[in-house]
Write a protein that holds these residues in place. Structure first.
Motif, short mmCIF file in Angstrom:
data_model
loop_
_atom_site.label_atom_id
_atom_site.label_comp_id
_atom_site.label_asym_id
_atom_site.label_seq_id
_atom_site.Cartn_x
_atom_site.Cartn_y
_atom_site.Cartn_z
N MET A 24 0.84 -1.21 0.00
CA MET A 24 0.00 0.00 0.00
C MET A 24 0.87 1.25 0.00
O MET A 24 0.51 2.28 -0.57
N MET A 25 2.03 1.18 0.64
CA MET A 25 2.90 2.36 0.71
C MET A 25 3.74 2.49 -0.56
O MET A 25 3.86 3.57 -1.12
N THR A 26 4.29 1.36 -1.02
CA THR A 26 5.16 1.40 -2.21
C THR A 26 4.88 0.18 -3.09
O THR A 26 5.58 -0.83 -2.98
N GLN A 76 7.25 10.54 -1.52
CA GLN A 76 6.86 10.17 -0.15
C GLN A 76 7.88 10.66 0.87
O GLN A 76 7.53 11.03 1.98
N ARG A 104 3.99 5.42 9.21
CA ARG A 104 3.75 4.58 8.03
C ARG A 104 2.45 4.96 7.33
O ARG A 104 2.39 5.06 6.12
N GLU A 105 1.41 5.18 8.13
CA GLU A 105 0.12 5.57 7.55
C GLU A 105 0.24 6.89 6.80
O GLU A 105 -0.28 7.05 5.70
N ARG A 127 1.94 7.29 3.30
CA ARG A 127 1.19 6.77 2.15
C ARG A 127 0.40 7.87 1.46
O ARG A 127 -0.13 7.68 0.39
N ALA A 159 -0.46 3.57 -3.07
CA ALA A 159 0.32 4.65 -3.70
C ALA A 159 0.36 4.49 -5.21
O ALA A 159 0.68 3.41 -5.73
N SER A 165 -6.67 8.25 -1.38
CA SER A 165 -7.19 7.86 -0.07
C SER A 165 -8.72 7.91 -0.01
O SER A 165 -9.32 7.33 0.88
#
Lengths: 554, 446
Positions: B156-158, B253, B316-317, B320, B326, B331
């Protein structure tokens, strides 16, 4: 017009049929665990209660208490498997039916998320209940509360699983509130589904007890007792659940019944479910009437129970599919957008099989371990009521100051706090929804003294004295009603029950409107017509006639 | 706006996820770390031939079973429930991409729960060797639950260039492994594993603090000092993991760290300082006088560990933003690929969730569909406060900026674009203006 949200843009990572098979297998395992839990708790409570009614040192009394303990000590583990086996069905349901399931879940959001709190509370109660049963104490309160918690989760789930099949009511619910605090409009299938699941607990518990009774044990008398009670449960439970299965069927709309009968999946599954249940009944009968082999009854009932629940799941699934397909959502149409990733799929199946083997090995290792006695004997802890009923008055032993007890107490207090907060929250939400806030608002308005004329008219004594821009409430023909004295000296009497969902409305003089506090409906205070909000019909008006200081309503 | 919106007053649906998640993370990390500590401690107890060690371990086990099996399991399911309610579009996308990974996680979860129960209930009833083996089964299976879920969370982040480039229908499935083992997978796994060890150790430190020093001095000092061997290095290594993660983050980011309005830099620094501080505090509180290590001191360590874990999760949240996945989905559930279509054809064109056919209803649906995932009206990130005093013109100009989404605008780094036709955006402006005005009138009335 499309009534379902759009399908996700990401293609399915495996054919529909794979998901379907996985869904059916894992759902049926989940249902087995659910039925064992729902029925097992009640049986354990009953046996725990009935134990001391026998002569205090009698074998029968000890057997009952011991059987209650055998069931109760396994309840937290059963609960673990209820939750664990709920995960894959929910996962695969989201993939196949997400556009319906996400929608209905959001519309029931507050109830849906409340499951988390209820489950924690239920878990804690099950540990409490097991502890009470172990010591031979009465576990009535934690046991019943745990059952209520489990049954209420079942209720929310069946509510959601029914709502996901009813796109025709979604928009109406959403327009009323986006907070997920509304019960769906009544549907005859909802209660039938829930009662079917709850009554299935009798069969689930019966099968489980027969199976437990067939395992080797150092206390064969308790095992024999479990097996016998299991047999009786099947004798009673099978016909009851079949009756409720018929109820589920009978409450389905005509189109569902017609389409389901044409569906091969349904046509094949329900007779097999029926046959399994008849065979289960025969196993129970053989065990009770002819004292048949305990081992055979245990193994046979386990197989028949699991297979029967599988076919029940298939029949249930077929009803869901034909209902959705009729309303414009055919899950098999998704076959066009499948991008199978065979590597991942094979990895999953490999790990699935390996995992099941490993779980099987661990369970086998646990069976082969040195067994613990199941019998609550006369040497049971002194606080058990088995012994307490002999001579001693009830007393609590001082808790040893060990670390484990402190933690237990801490956890107990914390969970009780969470439970109370949760119960408070739910009660408040229910109160806000079901309660009639207008009652409080009307507390300062007096209800008119009244009398009935021989013609059936009502005379409100002295009502003409109320000042302009105020109102009075009265009961007319058993209906809550309003009498409004307007600023221009006109009088209007109207029915005071909202035409939307039956809440009591109130007159707000500063805004010159009749307002329903439940869902914000606004009515014209002179004509009763709907001005704003969900109600569709106006409030009926009554005839008003001034007679001196009194007012005649007809 | 494909799905209805779940309106949670004051805190917003996002915080429902947040509250359950923070709770779950503490418990689940404890479970994974405990999985490693339990067989190690049991081996140690067997090597020492110490019934006291074994007794202490066994006493902890029921607590462990209840905390992880009950609270961990149910809160884990709770996260799933809450993300489905708050973010159905994002959840649906993730489940479609990773359904079999989640299913694999479930298998490990099944093994984990079974092994925990069998381990506890077979204590003293099976051979030592078999019992330790069951402990290792628990350890490995619980680690693999982390191994799998870490792939989804770091994705979800990368999601990585490979997955994003292959993000067309035909190549989607082939790229899923690229997405799973994405650029931040390994640093995330290291951080989580270290956090697991730290949390498990702090929980055991806490329960061991209750051992009476005057009654069992050897047991208490032995266990406490042994635990430090795991606790201190894990905490000291945590900042290394964090730096590795930051190094692997793509430029946009990383830029989020420099935005003062998000306050991410101080929070990330908190992770580093708090972990070092916790390690030093643990050493000083335990090593010199282990018999004086009381529950109150253990609570200090627990609080510090909670600061480390929660600030790491918060970072971490936030890292994103403005996406839920991402580069793929914003969102608010709007897919990047759909932005142009929504602007041309309308955000609400095919939506089932517009109450009536008028501007007011359209504005409300726009607000719910695009803003309310992060903003509430009068609670968390209050729109009422943000809009106070604005005229319709200024509202429209803000909305236009959100729609234009020029890279030079600061907010584009953490807010999604406003999509929709001009009419829909104007309807939103009208609705916001009316809502704000009504609120002011209401306040004045009171």
């Amino acid at each position: 017009m499309e009534v379902f949200p759009l399908i996700d843009a990401v293609p399915l990572p495996a054919p529909v049929v794979i998901f379907k098979i996985l869904l059916l297998i894992t759902s049926s395992l989940h249902f087995v665990a659910v039925e064992v839990l729902l029925g097992g708790i009640l049986l354990a409570v009953l046996l725990n209660r009935l134990g001391p009614t026998q002569s205090r040192y009698s074998v029968a009394g000890r057997e009952r208490l011991s059987a209650a303990w055998v069931l109760a000590k396994r309840m937290p583990v059963v609960m673990t498997f209820v939750i664990n086996f709920a995960i894959p069905p929910l996962l695969f349901t989201q993939v196949l039916y997400g556009r319906a399931l996400y929608t209905s879940s959001v519309l029931l959001g507050a109830f849906w998320i409340s499951i988390v709190g209820i489950l924690m509370f239920c878990y804690w109660l099950l540990y409490r209940f097991a502890e009470r049963c172990r010591s031979g104490d009465s576990g009535l309160l934690p046991g019943i509360l745990a059952w209520l918690a489990a049954a209420s989760v079942a209720k929310i789930l069946s509510m959601n699983m029914t709502l996901m099949l009813r796109p025709e009511v979604w928009q109406e619910m959403y327009a009323l509130s986006a907070r997920g605090i509304l019960f769906p409009p009544t549907d005859p299938t909802m209660m039938a589904r829930w009662t079917f699941m709850v009554m299935g607990g009798l069969v689930g518990a019966g099968v489980w007890m027969l199976w437990l009774g067939s395992r080797p044990s150092p206390n064969p008398s308790v095992r024999r007792y479990l097996s016998r009670v299991g047999g009786y449960l099947l004798l009673v439970g099978v016909p009851i659940q079949l009756f409720f299965a018929w109820r589920v069927w009978a409450t389905q709309p005509d189109f569902v019944r017609i389409l389901a009968l044409k569906s091969g999946l349904f046509g094949a599954s329900w007779p097999l479910f029926f046959l399994c249940w008849v065979a289960l009944w025969a196993v129970g009968f053989n065990r009770v009437r002819w004292n048949g082999s305990i081992r055979l009854a245990g193994n046979l009932s386990a197989v028949l129970g699991v297979v029967g629940f599988f076919f029940m799941t298939v029949a249930r699934d077929a009803i869901r599919d034909v209902t959705l397909a009729h309303k414009g959502f055919n899950i098999w149409e998704r076959s066009a957008s499948v991008q199978t990733n065979y590597l991942i799929l094979l990895l999953f199946f490999f790990l699935f099989i390996m995992g099941l083997c490993l779980v099987g090995w661990m369970i086998w290792a646990s069976w082969k371990s040195r067994p613990l006695p199941d019998m609550i004997t006369e040497a049971a802890p002194a606080k058990g009521y088995l012994v307490r009923t002999v001579a001693e008055p009830p007393r609590k032993e001082p808790a040893p100051a060990s670390a484990a007890m402190s933690r237990g107490a801490f956890l107990g207090t914390a969970l009780t706090g969470v439970g109370i907060l949760y119960a408070g929250g739910v009660s408040y939400a229910l109160y806000r929804y079901l309660g009639r806030p207008v009652t409080a608002a009307l507390a300062d308005t007096e209800e008119a003294p009244q009398e009935q004329t021989p013609e059936g008219e009502f005379i409100l004594k002295g009502a003409a004295q109320i000042p302009p821009q105020s109102m009075m409430t009265f009961i007319f023909k058993r209906r809550f009603s309003l009498l409004i004295h307007h600023a221009d000296d006109t009088w209007v009497a109207m029915d005071g029950v909202c035409t939307h969902m039956g809440c009591e409305v109130r007159y707000e003089s500063n805004k010159n409107r009749v307002y329903c506090p439940c869902h914000g409906g606004v009515f014209d205070p002179k004509t009763g017509a709907v001005l704003v909000g969900p109600p569709k019909k106006p409030l009926p008006l009554y005839n008003v006639e001034l007679r001196g200081e009194d007012i005649l309503i007809s | 706006m494909n799905y209805p919106f779940w309106d949670v007053p004051l805190i917003g649906a996002g915080w429902v996820i947040g509250i359950i998640s923070i709770f779950h993370i503490m418990i689940s990390h404890f479970a994974v770390g405990g999985g490693l500590l339990i067989p190690i401690l049991e081996r140690r107890a067997l090597a020492l031939k110490s019934p006291e060690w074994m007794g202490a371990l066994r006493r902890n086990m029921l607590f462990f079973l209840i905390v992880t099996g009950v609270l961990g399991t149910v809160s884990g399911v709770g996260i799933w429930f809450s993300i489905g309610l708050a973010q159905p579009a994002g959840t649906s996308a993730l489940i479609h991409i990773f359904v079999f990974f989640w299913a694999i996680e479930w298998i490990f979860f099944l093994i984990e729960l079974t092994s925990a129960a069998v381990y506890y209930y077979s204590w003293g009833r099976v051979s030592d060797r078999l019992h330790v083996a069951l402990g290792w089964v628990y350890c490995v299976s619980s680690f693999f639950t982390l191994f799998v879920i870490n792939g989804v969370l770091s994705f979800m982040m990368t999601p990585g260039e490979a997955w994003l480039k292959a993000g067309t229908m035909q190549e989607f499935s082939g790229a899923v492994l690229d997405g799973f083992f994405n650029p931040t997978y390994w640093p995330s796994l290291l951080i989580r594993f270290l956090a697991c060890l730290s949390l498990a150790a702090v929980f055991v430190l806490m329960s061991s603090s209750r051992i009476r020093g005057e009654m069992e001095p050897a047991l208490k000092s032995g266990i406490l000092r042994y635990l430090l061997r795991w606790f201190v290095p894990a905490l000291l290594l945590l900042p290394v993991g964090l730096f590795w993660l930051l190094y692997m983050l793509p430029e946009p980011q990383l830029n989020l760290l420099r935005l003062p309005e998000l306050g991410l830099l101080p929070i990330s620094m908190t992770v580093i300082f708090a972990s070092v501080l916790t390690a030093v505090a643990a050493f000083l509180l335990v090593w010199p006088r282990p018999l004086k290590f009381t529950p109150a001191r253990a609570w200090i360590l627990m609080a510090l560990a909670a600061v480390v874990v929660s600030s790491a999760e918060y970072s971490r949240e936030m890292l994103r933003k403005p996406f839920v996945i991402a580069g793929y989905m914003y969102s608010n559930g709007v897919r990047v690929a759909d932005v142009e279509r929504f602007n041309a054809q309308g955000f609400l064109t095919k939506s089932l969730w517009v109450d009536e056919e008028n501007d007011f209803a359209a504005g409300k649906a726009m607000f719910r569909g695009q803003c309310m995932i992060c903003h509430t009206w009068s609670g968390y990130r209050s729109m009422n406060r943000l809009l106070k005093g604005r005229t319709r013109e200024s509202l429209q100009s803000v909305l236009d900026m959100l729609h234009e989404y020029k890279p030079e605008y600061h907010f584009t780094q953490y807010m999604p674009p406003l999509v929709g036709t001009l009419a829909e955006r104007r309807a939103l402006a009208v609705w916001l203006e009316n809502k704000a005005r009504l609120k002011v009138e209401e306040e004045e009335e009171h």
